[in-house]
Design a protein around this motif. Structure first.
Motif, PDB file in Angstrom:
ATOM      1  N   TYR A 286       0.838  -1.211   0.000  1.00  0.00           N
ATOM      2  CA  TYR A 286       0.000   0.000   0.000  1.00  0.00           C
ATOM      3  C   TYR A 286       0.869   1.256   0.000  1.00  0.00           C
ATOM      4  CZ  TYR A 286      -3.574   3.363   1.377  1.00  0.00           C
ATOM      5  OH  TYR A 286      -4.426   4.447   1.424  1.00  0.00           O
ATOM      6  N   MET A 287       1.898   1.288   0.853  1.00  0.00           N
ATOM      7  CA  MET A 287       2.770   2.468   0.909  1.00  0.00           C
ATOM      8  C   MET A 287       3.591   2.615  -0.372  1.00  0.00           C
ATOM      9  SD  MET A 287       4.079   2.563   4.883  1.00  0.00           S
ATOM     10  CE  MET A 287       4.748   0.912   4.836  1.00  0.00           C
ATOM     11  N   GLU A 288       4.000   1.483  -0.938  1.00  0.00           N
ATOM     12  CA  GLU A 288       4.754   1.548  -2.188  1.00  0.00           C
ATOM     13  C   GLU A 288       3.884   2.089  -3.314  1.00  0.00           C
ATOM     14  OE1 GLU A 288       8.403   0.942  -4.289  1.00  0.00           O
ATOM     15  OE2 GLU A 288       7.840   1.057  -2.165  1.00  0.00           O
ATOM     16  N   GLN A 289       2.602   1.717  -3.303  1.00  0.00           N
ATOM     17  CA  GLN A 289       1.673   2.227  -4.313  1.00  0.00           C
ATOM     18  C   GLN A 289       1.521   3.740  -4.184  1.00  0.00           C
ATOM     19  OE1 GLN A 289      -1.657   3.306  -3.483  1.00  0.00           O
ATOM     20  NE2 GLN A 289      -2.450   3.570  -5.562  1.00  0.00           N
ATOM     21  N   GLN A 290       1.447   4.232  -2.940  1.00  0.00           N
ATOM     22  CA  GLN A 290       1.348   5.678  -2.730  1.00  0.00           C
ATOM     23  C   GLN A 290       2.613   6.386  -3.207  1.00  0.00           C
ATOM     24  OE1 GLN A 290      -1.338   7.403  -1.636  1.00  0.00           O
ATOM     25  NE2 GLN A 290      -2.496   5.474  -1.621  1.00  0.00           N
ATOM     26  N   ALA A 291       3.779   5.740  -2.961  1.00  0.00           N
ATOM     27  CA  ALA A 291       5.037   6.338  -3.414  1.00  0.00           C
ATOM     28  C   ALA A 291       5.092   6.400  -4.938  1.00  0.00           C
ATOM     29  CB  ALA A 291       6.218   5.544  -2.862  1.00  0.00           C
ATOM     30  N   TRP A 292       4.560   5.383  -5.600  1.00  0.00           N
ATOM     31  CA  TRP A 292       4.530   5.394  -7.065  1.00  0.00           C
ATOM     32  C   TRP A 292       3.681   6.550  -7.593  1.00  0.00           C
ATOM     33  CZ3 TRP A 292       3.862  -0.394  -8.916  1.00  0.00           C
ATOM     34  CH2 TRP A 292       5.013  -1.106  -8.566  1.00  0.00           C
ATOM     35  N   LEU A 293       2.553   6.803  -6.925  1.00  0.00           N
ATOM     36  CA  LEU A 293       1.675   7.881  -7.384  1.00  0.00           C
ATOM     37  C   LEU A 293       2.298   9.259  -7.157  1.00  0.00           C
ATOM     38  CD1 LEU A 293      -1.817   6.592  -6.155  1.00  0.00           C
ATOM     39  CD2 LEU A 293      -0.867   6.491  -8.467  1.00  0.00           C
ATOM     40  N   ASP A 294       3.173   9.365  -6.144  1.00  0.00           N
ATOM     41  CA  ASP A 294       3.786  10.660  -5.820  1.00  0.00           C
ATOM     42  C   ASP A 294       5.058  10.924  -6.616  1.00  0.00           C
ATOM     43  OD1 ASP A 294       1.759  11.044  -3.995  1.00  0.00           O
ATOM     44  OD2 ASP A 294       2.915  10.289  -2.276  1.00  0.00           O
ATOM     45  N   GLU A 295       5.457   9.986  -7.475  1.00  0.00           N
ATOM     46  CA  GLU A 295       6.677  10.176  -8.248  1.00  0.00           C
ATOM     47  C   GLU A 295       6.519  11.325  -9.245  1.00  0.00           C
ATOM     48  OE1 GLU A 295       8.340   5.552  -8.445  1.00  0.00           O
ATOM     49  OE2 GLU A 295       7.113   6.382 -10.064  1.00  0.00           O
ATOM     50  N   ASP A 296       7.587  12.054  -9.414  1.00  0.00           N
ATOM     51  CA  ASP A 296       7.572  13.158 -10.382  1.00  0.00           C
ATOM     52  C   ASP A 296       8.947  13.242 -11.041  1.00  0.00           C
ATOM     53  OD1 ASP A 296       6.771  15.318 -11.863  1.00  0.00           O
ATOM     54  OD2 ASP A 296       7.169  16.782 -10.253  1.00  0.00           O
ATOM     55  N   PRO A 297       9.086  12.829 -12.265  1.00  0.00           N
ATOM     56  CA  PRO A 297       8.013  12.295 -13.127  1.00  0.00           C
ATOM     57  C   PRO A 297       7.696  10.842 -12.756  1.00  0.00           C
ATOM     58  CG  PRO A 297      10.113  12.199 -14.259  1.00  0.00           C
ATOM     59  CD  PRO A 297      10.380  12.887 -12.954  1.00  0.00           C
ATOM     60  N   MET A 298       6.517  10.391 -13.150  1.00  0.00           N
ATOM     61  CA  MET A 298       6.081   9.044 -12.829  1.00  0.00           C
ATOM     62  C   MET A 298       6.847   8.029 -13.674  1.00  0.00           C
ATOM     63  SD  MET A 298       1.953   9.300 -12.255  1.00  0.00           S
ATOM     64  CE  MET A 298       1.931   7.557 -11.827  1.00  0.00           C
ATOM     65  N   THR A 299       7.392   7.028 -13.003  1.00  0.00           N
ATOM     66  CA  THR A 299       8.096   5.951 -13.702  1.00  0.00           C
ATOM     67  C   THR A 299       7.251   4.684 -13.773  1.00  0.00           C
ATOM     68  OG1 THR A 299       9.151   5.265 -11.636  1.00  0.00           O
ATOM     69  CG2 THR A 299      10.348   6.843 -13.020  1.00  0.00           C
ATOM     70  N   HIS A 300       6.082   4.675 -13.115  1.00  0.00           N
ATOM     71  CA  HIS A 300       5.170   3.537 -13.152  1.00  0.00           C
ATOM     72  C   HIS A 300       3.819   4.011 -13.648  1.00  0.00           C
ATOM     73  CE1 HIS A 300       8.205   2.376 -10.120  1.00  0.00           C
ATOM     74  NE2 HIS A 300       8.005   1.140 -10.565  1.00  0.00           N
ATOM     75  N   THR A 301       3.164   3.171 -14.401  1.00  0.00           N
ATOM     76  CA  THR A 301       1.870   3.535 -14.960  1.00  0.00           C
ATOM     77  C   THR A 301       0.783   3.442 -13.897  1.00  0.00           C
ATOM     78  OG1 THR A 301       1.349   1.265 -15.644  1.00  0.00           O
ATOM     79  CG2 THR A 301       2.611   2.628 -17.198  1.00  0.00           C
ATOM     80  N   GLN A 302      -0.360   4.046 -14.198  1.00  0.00           N
ATOM     81  CA  GLN A 302      -1.497   3.989 -13.287  1.00  0.00           C
ATOM     82  C   GLN A 302      -1.983   2.549 -13.114  1.00  0.00           C
ATOM     83  OE1 GLN A 302      -2.832   6.640 -11.592  1.00  0.00           O
ATOM     84  NE2 GLN A 302      -4.070   5.111 -10.499  1.00  0.00           N
TER      85      GLN A 302
END
Length: 687
Positions: A286-302
Motif C-alpha cells: 500500500y505504501m509503495e503504491q502511494q510512493a509510485w503515485l507521488d513520483e515526479d516524473p512518474m516511472t510507473h503507470t497507473q
C-alpha cells in the motif's frame, strides 16, 4: 383444561436437522468391554491382503528370475557405442569389444566409440588429434595419438561427411566447425578420467569447454580438491554429529517443549508471525503504491499502481481471515498445545522408538537392492534401435524440426545417429509391474512403521501407571504389529500404490501429449494429475488415522478407516487446529535441530584439537544436511505421536466420563476447561 403447546415448525426443523447431522457423522465411540488400553486380545486383520502382498512378492521374484536368466546386466551398466556395440563385451552378432571397455564421447548427443583406454592430455585438449568413427586421426606434422586403440571396422557407417558436402578428411580436420561444435562423428582428444567405463571430462577439460562456449567457469579446481579433502578428513565428525548429536538435540527439543510456556510462546509466536507477515506485505504494498503515485516524473503507470493497490487489499484480507480463523480456533489451539506436550512425554518415555526408522531404512535398502537387480536385468531385455538427431552448426534451430534421417539429409542437414533400447509389449508390462511392486512395497514399509509408532503411543496414553511404560513397549508393539496387523498395512499401502500407478500412467501420457504438441491433452492430463495428487494426500491422511484405530482397537482396515473418518468429521475443528500446531512444531523443530547441531559441530571443529582441515564450513554444511534428514526421521515419529495422542484423547472423551478417563492430571484438567463440553450443551467441533 391445560393448554397444549406445540413446538414451532422452525424448532422442529432445527432439531430434525441436528439429528440428521449427528447421524451423518456416525455414532460416537463406545468402549469395548473391559477396555484397559490397546487391545490385548487381538486377531489377525486383513489376512487376504497379507496373502496378496506375499503373492505379489513371489510374482516379482519370478519376474526377476526370468529377467536374470534372459538378460545381461552388462548391457545396461556397460556403455553402448554409436553402432550398437557394447564396450567391454561381445554382444550378440555385433563386433567383439572385449578389448575396448571404455566409451569416448564424440558429440553432444552423448554417443561415442569404444576405446582401449581413456586419453590423458596434459594440455587439457589436443586439437591435432581427433578420436571418432574414422579412428584416431592425427593432423599432419603431429605424431601424437596417446596410444589410443579402437576397432575402426565397427564404425564404417559413421565416417560420413559432416555437412553433406565435405570429404571425410575435412570431416575430421581439427579446423572443421562440426568438430569444434561437437556435432560430428569425432572430437578432439580431451583430458578425461574413467568413470563407470565412460571417459568423462576432467575438471580442467570441463572448464575449458565451458570457457570455449562462452561460460564463466573458473579454471581453478583447487576449491573442489580442498573441499573433498576436508570432507574426507572430517568424516568421523560428519557422521557422529550428523546422526548422534542430531538425535541428542532432538530429545532436547522434545524436553524443551515440556517446559511450561516454551510451547505457548513458540506456537503463538509463529501464529503472530504469519499474521504480521501478511499484514506487513499488505502495508508495504500500500505504501509503495502511494510512493509510485507521488513520483515526479512518474516511472510507473497507473495500471501498475492499481495492481499493487489491489494486491495490498488481498494481503490485508488474508491477514483478516487468518485473524478470525485463529480467534475461532483459539480453544482448539490450546488443546493442540496440550496434545503436543503429551506426545513429547510419550516419546521421552520410550527412547528406543527413535531407532525404529533405522530398522525401516534397513528393510527398504534390502528391498531396493533386490528390486534394482531385477530392474537392471529387465532393462537389458530391450533391443537396441538406431535413432538420431538432426543438427547443423550454422542453424541448429532449423535443423531440429526434422525428426527422421531421410527428411534431415534431404534438407541438407547432418544426421547424428545414436542407439536407444526398444521394448515389446510384454517387456513393457513387466516394467509396469515392477514399478507397482516398488510402490506397494515401499508404502507397506512406511505403513508398518506408522502402526508400530501408533501402538507404542496408544499403549502409553491408555496406561494408568505411566512408569510401567519403557522402551520394552516398543518391542512388544513391533511384535504385535508384525503378528497381527501386517495385512492391514498391506491393505492401506495397496490403495496408495494403485493411486501412484495411476499417477505414473498419467505422467507417461503427459510425456506423449507433449511430444504430440496437443495443448488440450496436456491441460486435461495436468488437471487429472493434480486431482490424483490431492487424492493421494487425502488417502495418506485417512490411512494414517486408520492405522491409529487399528493400533488402539485391533480392527481391520475398512472398519478402522470408517471409524477414523467419522471421528475426524466429528472433530474437524480440533484436528485442523492440531494439524496447524503440529506443522509449526515440526518445522521449527527441524530448523532447531539443524542449526544447533551445525553450531555444535562448528565450535568443536574450530578447537585446537579438532580435525586438521582448511575450513570447517564445508564439513559443517554436510553435517547440517545429514542432521536435517535425522530431524525429518525424528519429526515424522513426533507427528505420528501427535496424531495418535489426539485420537486417543477424542476416544477417551467419547468413551469415558471424567471419573474413569485415562488422560493424566495435566491434560484432564485442561479438558475440563476447554476440551470436554458439559452434557447439557455439547461443543460443536465441526466447521
Amino acid at each position: 383444561r391445560s393448554p397444549i403447546f406445540h413446538p414451532a415448525p422452525q424448532q422442529v426443523a432445527r432439531e430434525k436437522m441436528s439429528d440428521d447431522k449427528k447421524e451423518d457423522m456416525g455414532e460416537k465411540m463406545v468402549a469395548p468391554a473391559d477396555f484397559a488400553g490397546p487391545m490385548d486380545k487381538r486377531g489377525c486383520t486383513d489376512i487376504l491382503c497379507l496373502l496378496l502382498i506375499v503373492a505379489h512378492w513371489v510374482a516379482m521374484t519370478g519376474l526377476g528370475a526370468f529377467a536374470c536368466s534372459s538378460g545381461d546386466y552388462r548391457l545396461v551398466l556397460n556403455p553402448m557405442d554409436i553402432a550398437g556395440n557394447v564396450c567391454g563385451i561381445k554382444y550378440g552378432d555385433n563386433v567383439d569389444m572385449t578389448d575396448y571397455p571404455y566409451l569416448y564421447y564424440v558429440n553432444y548427443a552423448l554417443v561415442g566409440v569404444c576405446v582401449d583406454k581413456c586419453p590423458s592430455v596434459s594440455t587439457t585438449i589436443d586439437p591435432s588429434v581427433t578420436i571418432g568413427g574414422a579412428g584416431v586421426v592425427t593432423a599432419a606434422g603431429s605424431s601424437s595419438n596417446y596410444n589410443i586403440n579402437m576397432d575402426t571396422s565397427a564404425y564404417t557407417d559413421y565416417v560420413a561427411t559432416c555437412d553433406g558436402t565435405s570429404s571425410d578428411t575435412d570431416c575430421f580436420n581439427p579446423s572443421s566447425d562440426y568438430i569444434e561444435k561437437g556435432a560430428g562423428y569425432g572430437f578432439f582428444a580431451m583430458d578425461t578420467v574413467a568413470y563407470m567405463n565412460r571417459c568423462t571430462l576432467s575438471q580442467n577439460a570441463t572448464n575449458y569447454i565451458e570457457n570455449m562456449s562462452g561460460g564463466s567457469a573458473s579454471t581453478d579446481d583447487g576449491f573442489l580438491a580442498t573441499l573433498y579433502g576436508d570432507l574426507w578428513t572430517a568424516m568421523s565428525w560428519i557422521l557422529g554429529c550428523g546422526f548422534c548429536v542430531a538425535c541428542f538435540v532432538s530429545f532436547v527439543y522434545t524436553f524443551l517443549l515440556r517446559i511450561p510456556g516454551v510451547l505457548f510462546l513458540l506456537i503463538w509466536g509463529c501464529i503472530a508471525a504469519v499474521f504480521g507477515m501478511l499484514a506487513g506485505i499488505g502495508g508495504y504494498a500500500y505504501m509503495e503504491q502511494q510512493a509510485w503515485l507521488d513520483e515526479d516524473p512518474m516511472t510507473h503507470t497507473q495500471s501498475e499502481a492499481d495492481a499493487l493497490l489491489y494486491g495490498s487489499y488481498v494481503f490485508f484480507g488474508l491477514a483478516g481471515v487468518w485473524f478470525l480463523l485463529i480467534c475461532y480456533l483459539r480453544s482448539r489451539i490450546q488443546l493442540a498445545l496440550a496434545i503436543v506436550q503429551e506426545a513429547a512425554k510419550a516419546i521421552q518415555s520410550m527412547t528406543l522408538i527413535i531407532l525404529f526408522p533405522v530398522m525401516q531404512c534397513a528393510g527398504f535398502v534390502i528391498f531396493m537392492v533386490v528390486w534394482m537387480v531385477y530392474a537392471v536385468y529387465l532393462a537389458s531385455l530391450g533391443d537396441p534401435q538406431v535413432t538420431g538427431l538432426c543438427t547443423d552448426v550454422t542453424s541448429p534451430a532449423a535443423a531440429s524440426v526434422f525428426i527422421t534421417q531421410n527428411t534431415c539429409t534431404t534438407a541438407g542437414y547432418t544426421w547424428m545417429a545414436y542407439q536407444t533400447f526398444e521394448y515389446n509389449d510384454e517387456q513393457t508390462q513387466m516394467g509396469w509391474y515392477l514399478l507397482f511392486c516398488y510402490f506397494w512395497s515401499s508404502q507397506f514399509i512406511i505403513a508398518v512403521g506408522q502402526i508400530v509408532v501408533a501402538m507404542c503411543v496408544a499403549k502409553w496414553y491408555f496406561c494408568r501407571d505411566k512408569s510401567t511404560i519403557s522402551s520394552a513397549t516398543v518391542f512388544s508393539s513391533i511384535k504385535d504389529t508384525f503378528y497381527y496387523h501386517t495385512g492391514t498395512a498391506a491393505f492401506g499401502s495397496l490403495l496408495i500404490a494403485i493411486i501412484k500407478m495411476i499417477r505414473a500412467a498419467i505422467a507417461y501420457a503427459q510425456k506423449k501429449a507433449k511430444q504430440s504438441g496437443s495443448k488440450f491433452a496436456q491441460a486435461v492430463l495436468c488437471a487429472l494429475q493434480c486431482y490424483m495428487w490431492c487424492m493421494e494426500k487425502c488417502m495418506k491422511f485417512l490411512n494414517k488415522n486408520a492405522y491409529i484405530q487399528t493400533a488402539i482397537f485391533g480392527t481391520n482396515f475398512c472398519t478402522s478407516a470408517k471409524n477414523a473418518f467419522f471421528l475426524i468429521l466429528r472433530n474437524i475443528a480440533r484436528i485442523g487446529a492440531c494439524t496447524v500446531v503440529s506443522e509449526f512444531v515440526i518445522i521449527v523443530g527441524k530448523a532447531f535441530i539443524c542449526v544447533i547441531t551445525g553450531g555444535i559441530s562448528y565450535f568443536g571443529m574450530s578447537q585446537p584439537d579438532g580435525p586438521d582441515i582448511t575450513s570447517p564450513i564445508g564439513p559443517v554444511v554436510m553435517i547440517m544436511i545429514l542432521s536435517w534428514f535425522t530431524a525429518s526421521m525424528f519429526m515424522n515419529i513426533f507427528g505420528m505421536a501427535i496424531s495418535t495422542i489426539l485420537q486417543c484423547f477424542v476416544a477417551d472423551e467419547e468413551m469415558f466420563d471424567a471419573s474413569t478417563r485415562f488422560a493424566d492430571a495435566t491434560l484432564a484438567s485442561f479438558i475440563d476447561k476447554n476440551g470436554a463440553p458439559p452434557k447439557a450443551k455439547e461443543e460443536d467441533n465441526t466447521l
